[in-house]
Design a protein around this motif. Structure first.
Motif, PDB file in Angstrom:
ATOM      1  N   GLN A  38      -0.032 -19.995 -12.865  1.00  0.00           N
ATOM      2  CA  GLN A  38      -0.534 -18.880 -11.950  1.00  0.00           C
ATOM      3  C   GLN A  38      -1.624 -18.004 -12.849  1.00  0.00           C
ATOM      4  O   GLN A  38      -2.375 -17.173 -12.372  1.00  0.00           O
ATOM      5  CB  GLN A  38       0.277 -17.905 -11.505  1.00  0.00           C
ATOM      6  N   LEU A  40      -0.987 -16.013 -15.539  1.00  0.00           N
ATOM      7  CA  LEU A  40      -0.373 -15.055 -16.068  1.00  0.00           C
ATOM      8  C   LEU A  40       0.151 -15.053 -17.610  1.00  0.00           C
ATOM      9  O   LEU A  40       0.454 -14.214 -17.901  1.00  0.00           O
ATOM     10  CB  LEU A  40       0.940 -14.491 -15.247  1.00  0.00           C
ATOM     11  N   ALA A  65      -0.335  -8.545 -16.841  1.00  0.00           N
ATOM     12  CA  ALA A  65       0.178  -7.711 -15.686  1.00  0.00           C
ATOM     13  C   ALA A  65      -0.381  -8.218 -14.373  1.00  0.00           C
ATOM     14  O   ALA A  65       0.311  -8.195 -13.612  1.00  0.00           O
ATOM     15  CB  ALA A  65      -0.176  -6.236 -15.937  1.00  0.00           C
ATOM     16  N   VAL A  66      -1.575  -8.778 -14.547  1.00  0.00           N
ATOM     17  CA  VAL A  66      -2.308  -9.305 -13.575  1.00  0.00           C
ATOM     18  C   VAL A  66      -3.166 -10.481 -14.071  1.00  0.00           C
ATOM     19  O   VAL A  66      -3.889 -10.358 -14.954  1.00  0.00           O
ATOM     20  CB  VAL A  66      -3.297  -8.099 -13.002  1.00  0.00           C
ATOM     21  N   ASN A  69      -9.229 -12.856 -12.325  1.00  0.00           N
ATOM     22  CA  ASN A  69      -9.862 -13.535 -11.024  1.00  0.00           C
ATOM     23  C   ASN A  69     -10.519 -15.008 -11.420  1.00  0.00           C
ATOM     24  O   ASN A  69     -10.841 -15.062 -12.506  1.00  0.00           O
ATOM     25  CB  ASN A  69     -10.970 -12.758 -10.539  1.00  0.00           C
ATOM     26  N   LYS A 128      -8.731 -13.351  -5.994  1.00  0.00           N
ATOM     27  CA  LYS A 128      -8.045 -12.483  -6.729  1.00  0.00           C
ATOM     28  C   LYS A 128      -6.930 -12.922  -7.698  1.00  0.00           C
ATOM     29  O   LYS A 128      -6.085 -13.464  -7.058  1.00  0.00           O
ATOM     30  CB  LYS A 128      -7.868 -11.391  -6.218  1.00  0.00           C
ATOM     31  N   GLY A 129      -6.849 -12.570  -9.141  1.00  0.00           N
ATOM     32  CA  GLY A 129      -5.595 -12.950  -9.644  1.00  0.00           C
ATOM     33  C   GLY A 129      -4.221 -12.257  -9.214  1.00  0.00           C
ATOM     34  O   GLY A 129      -4.391 -11.033  -8.584  1.00  0.00           O
ATOM     35  N   ILE A 130      -3.258 -13.018  -9.353  1.00  0.00           N
ATOM     36  CA  ILE A 130      -1.924 -12.625  -8.794  1.00  0.00           C
ATOM     37  C   ILE A 130      -1.407 -11.588  -9.767  1.00  0.00           C
ATOM     38  O   ILE A 130      -1.435 -11.545 -10.826  1.00  0.00           O
ATOM     39  CB  ILE A 130      -0.992 -13.842  -8.650  1.00  0.00           C
ATOM     40  N   SER A 131      -0.577 -10.722  -9.193  1.00  0.00           N
ATOM     41  CA  SER A 131      -0.017  -9.598 -10.031  1.00  0.00           C
ATOM     42  C   SER A 131       1.252 -10.209 -10.483  1.00  0.00           C
ATOM     43  O   SER A 131       1.883 -11.206 -10.250  1.00  0.00           O
ATOM     44  CB  SER A 131       0.473  -8.500  -9.278  1.00  0.00           C
ATOM     45  N   LEU A 132       1.676  -9.574 -11.540  1.00  0.00           N
ATOM     46  CA  LEU A 132       2.984 -10.033 -12.171  1.00  0.00           C
ATOM     47  C   LEU A 132       4.131 -10.043 -11.363  1.00  0.00           C
ATOM     48  O   LEU A 132       4.891 -11.001 -11.452  1.00  0.00           O
ATOM     49  CB  LEU A 132       3.140  -9.303 -13.666  1.00  0.00           C
ATOM     50  N   LYS A 133       4.195  -9.152 -10.541  1.00  0.00           N
ATOM     51  CA  LYS A 133       5.346  -8.674  -9.702  1.00  0.00           C
ATOM     52  C   LYS A 133       5.497  -9.966  -8.762  1.00  0.00           C
ATOM     53  O   LYS A 133       6.591 -10.569  -8.429  1.00  0.00           O
ATOM     54  CB  LYS A 133       5.342  -7.426  -8.939  1.00  0.00           C
ATOM     55  N   ASP A 134       4.296 -10.438  -8.237  1.00  0.00           N
ATOM     56  CA  ASP A 134       4.251 -11.429  -7.075  1.00  0.00           C
ATOM     57  C   ASP A 134       4.373 -12.723  -8.029  1.00  0.00           C
ATOM     58  O   ASP A 134       5.124 -13.657  -7.427  1.00  0.00           O
ATOM     59  CB  ASP A 134       2.949 -11.586  -6.202  1.00  0.00           C
TER      60      ASP A 134
END
Length: 709
Positions: A38, A40, A65-66, A69, A128-134
């Protein structure tokens, strides 16, 4: 972009010990790889797996964290569909752009590229880059789903309604990115920064983690837990050796713990902070065979028996405890009380079994079913004994036949003893002890123990010829018998372990240099069964193909090239003990400068002869030889072939093949200037006879055409 280290922990009830290390590695690996996919995880990211009896955890460095992109090129549709004749966007294209949240103005950003034979419209899309939470939520779900769980259990969550399927009930979840909690969920739990330490010895409860990097240290100092499986295992080894050394003080011999990696892994998975203690039992139990005592201590109690410098069992053993009290005497005493009845049972079984001879147990084998189509163990014993005697006589040794026949008769009798009934792993071993107790010949006694060998790849063979013969007879009876009733391995299924049996047969024939003809051996064994005569040839062929397939795999695993193996095995050599020498000869031949040309010529000769209907006799009428090249080849063959045949018959396969090098020049000249398919039938037949003679001379050790590129 800045990065922080990540920690994820699942705190659960006691995990299955034999699967713990694999579970820990899989959890860490899948979670980390998903984060990497992903975007990350930075290029410099690294992962560490943790696994203790009540937790699975992963620490990953340099996690974003993110995710950044990224641009990807997306195919929309063929140009002919998206553009009209004037080059304007069609309604279909506008509709597609609208579905992606874009307006008709985006048409200007489209590019045309060839897609196969047609031109298509492509759009560069910014993702858009995925967030760490997701991303972590996806990775965590993936890691849990893909865990190699031996057996899933279902349990109820605290709400009283929801059920969860997992290896063990989970009680807490930790997810820290640096100091920050990542609010992911799993198994009905929401991530926090708290975990639990040792059940009894943690100085703090719960353990509140400061950040991702303090996990292992806080668990060790506050929670009394060594989280790393590897570190905990190394600590156990260190303590085992140190305690054994201390126990040697004042003794005339040094003591050492038994080496058993599987036991070490299992104990590592049972304790959170190991504490090795020394226990002992009464010396009277040492009268029992040490294999029995060692097995009961390892299998039932997870103890490490102590051996002396001669590998003889002592009355001392090591306990890997999960608690470290100031006074360990109660722990030691409790373990000594627990092991004593186990040892007493072993002594009772041993004493009772020796009251009855092995020979008197033979008749009881008739009551033990071997296979519903192959009869009882008694019937099987008779077959194995007959096969062993026949093999011995083929080897020309009447004394060997007598001993092998007796050993085969007694080999399975320990299956109905009390000791083997309690500890099936001791089959064969106990038969040897009981035979020695009865005063039987040592060769017979050791053959009873060794007839199961080799039990697995790399296992040692039987230690004497009697044992080899009985082991060979036993494995042949199993293999041929099951093939005769259609019980063949299919795909990856081999319920009777026939691949292992075949490899054992092959190893004995080769490594013990037994001069037994393979087809005849199978035929003789098959005669012990009530196989229909109409199917015997097919059964023999199927067994040969099965065994040669296993042999081919084994030889390649030992380093032989596929071409070398094919060259030797394609001739279906009947004396398997010759195969190593044949392989060595082929390897030496392959290094010769003449080898490639001769291999190619041999392949060409083989192809020519295959196209001829009927048998081509290797006979040459010298008076019909006309061309200088065919005369030269016949002359060279007349010199080389007798020499090569003599070397072959003498078993010097390397020299036999090397002698063929002299044929390169005349063979090359023959194919350059001689027409084999001459118009004159007699001339053609004579030249074919010359090639047949050449083919025969070149392919006694191996099929050299298999070496041709």
């Amino acid at each position: 972009m800045s990065t922080k280290n990540l920690l994820v922990e699942l705190f659960v009830e006691e995990l299955p010990p034999k699967a713990l290390n694999k579970l820990g590695e899989a959890f860490a690996s899948v979670l980390f790889e998903t984060l990497k996919s992903q975007g990350l995880a930075a290029d410099t990211a690294a992962v560490t797996a943790y696994a203790s009896p009540r937790r699975l955890a992963v620490h990953a460095t340099n996690i974003l964290a993110v995710a950044p992109n990224k641009t990807s090129t997306q195919k929309l549709m063929p140009v002919s569909v998206g553009m009209d004749a004037s080059g304007n966007a069609t309604p279909a294209l506008i509709k597609r752009l609208n579905s992606m949240g874009l307006t008709e103005a985006s048409v200007a950003n489209l590019t045309k590229q060839m897609d196969g034979k047609n031109e298509a419209l492509f759009l560069d899309v910014m993702q858009k880059g995925i967030s760490l939470k997701d991303g972590l939520q996806i990775a965590l779900n993936d890691a849990i789903t893909k865990l190699p769980i031996p057996k899933v259990m279902t349990y109820q969550l605290a709400d009283g309604w929801s059920n969860v399927n997992f290896v063990r009930p989970a009680h807490s979840l930790v997810a820290l990115h640096g100091n920050d909690v990542v609010a992911v969920t799993a198994l009905g739990l929401t991530a926090g920064n708290q975990t639990q330490g040792h059940r009894f010895e943690a100085s703090v409860s719960p353990v509140i983690l400061k950040n991702a990097d303090t996990y292992a240290e806080q668990l060790k100092t506050e929670g009394a837990v060594i989280a790393s499986f590897t570190e905990r295992r190394a600590e156990i080894v260190c303590q085992l050796n140190a305690t054994a050394q201390n126990a040697s003080t004042g003794l005339s011999t040094s003591l050492k713990p038994i080496e058993d990696d599987a036991l070490l892994d299992e104990v590592t998975a049972l304790v959170e902070r190991p504490n090795v203690l020394l226990g002992q039992f009464e010396e009277v139990y040492l009268e029992v065979p040490q294999e029995c005592l060692i097995l009961t201590m390892k299998a039932n109690q997870k103890y490490f028996p102590l051996l002396d410098a001669n590998d003889k069992l002592t009355n001392k053993f090591l306990i890997v405890s999960n608690i470290s009290p100031d006074d360990a005497s109660a722990v030691i005493g409790g373990n000594e009380r627990v092991v004593r009845p186990r040892l007493a049972d072993a002594k009772f079984f041993f004493d009772q079994d020796r009251k009855k001879s092995l020979e008197s147990r033979i008749s009881s084998l008739d009551k033990v079913v071997y296979h519903n189509k192959l009869g009882s163990q008694g019937q099987r014993t008779e077959r194995v004994s007959a096969i062993a005697i026949a093999i011995s006589l083929q080897l020309g040794d009447a004394e060997l036949a007598a001993k092998a026949g007796l050993a085969a008769q007694l080999a399975k009798t320990d299956l109905i003893t009390d000791m083997v009934g309690e500890f099936p792993e001791l089959q064969g071993i106990m038969g040897r002890y009981y035979a020695q107790h009865e005063g039987l010949d040592d060769e017979v006694a050791f053959a009873i123990e060794d007839h199961y060998k080799p039990r697995f790849a790399g296992d040692e063979l039987a230690r004497n010829q009697v044992g080899v013969v009985v082991a060979l007879a036993d494995k042949l009876e199993t293999l041929v018998g099951l093939f005769s009733i259609g019980e063949k391995p299919t795909g990856d299924k081999d319920p009777f372990g026939l691949r292992r049996q075949a490899l054992g047969i092959i190893r004995m024939l080769i490594e013990c240099k037994l001069p037994l003809t393979f087809s005849s051996l199978i035929q003789d064994v098959l005669s012990q069964f009530n196989a229909e005569s109409s199917t015997q040839a097919a059964t023999i062929q199927a067994i040969k193909e099965f065994c040669f397939d296993r042999l081919s795999v084994n030889l390649r695993e030992q380093g032989a090239s596929p071409q070398e193996v094919d060259a030797v095995l394609s001739l279906n050599p009947e004396i398997l003990s010759d195969i190593p020498q044949r392989l060595a000869a082929v390897r030496t031949f392959s290094a010769l400068d003449e080898a490639p040309a001769l291999a190619a010529a041999n392949k060409r000769v083989g192809n020519i002869l295959k196209k001829i209907e009927g048998e081509v006799k290797s006979e040459v009428n010298v008076s019909l030889l006309q061309e200088p090249a065919e005369i030269a080849l016949n002359t060279a063959l007349g010199k080389v072939k007798p020499e090569a045949d003599k070397l072959f018959e003498g078993g010097d396969y390397t020299a036999a093949l090397k002698s063929l090098a002299a044929l390169k020049a005349p063979v090359d000249a023959f194919f350059d200037s001689v027409m084999v398919n001459a118009d004159d039938p007699a001339l053609k037949a004579n030249r074919l006879g010359l090639l047949a003679s050449l083919h025969q001379a070149m392919n006694r050790v191996a099929d050299l055409s298999k070496l041709a590129s």
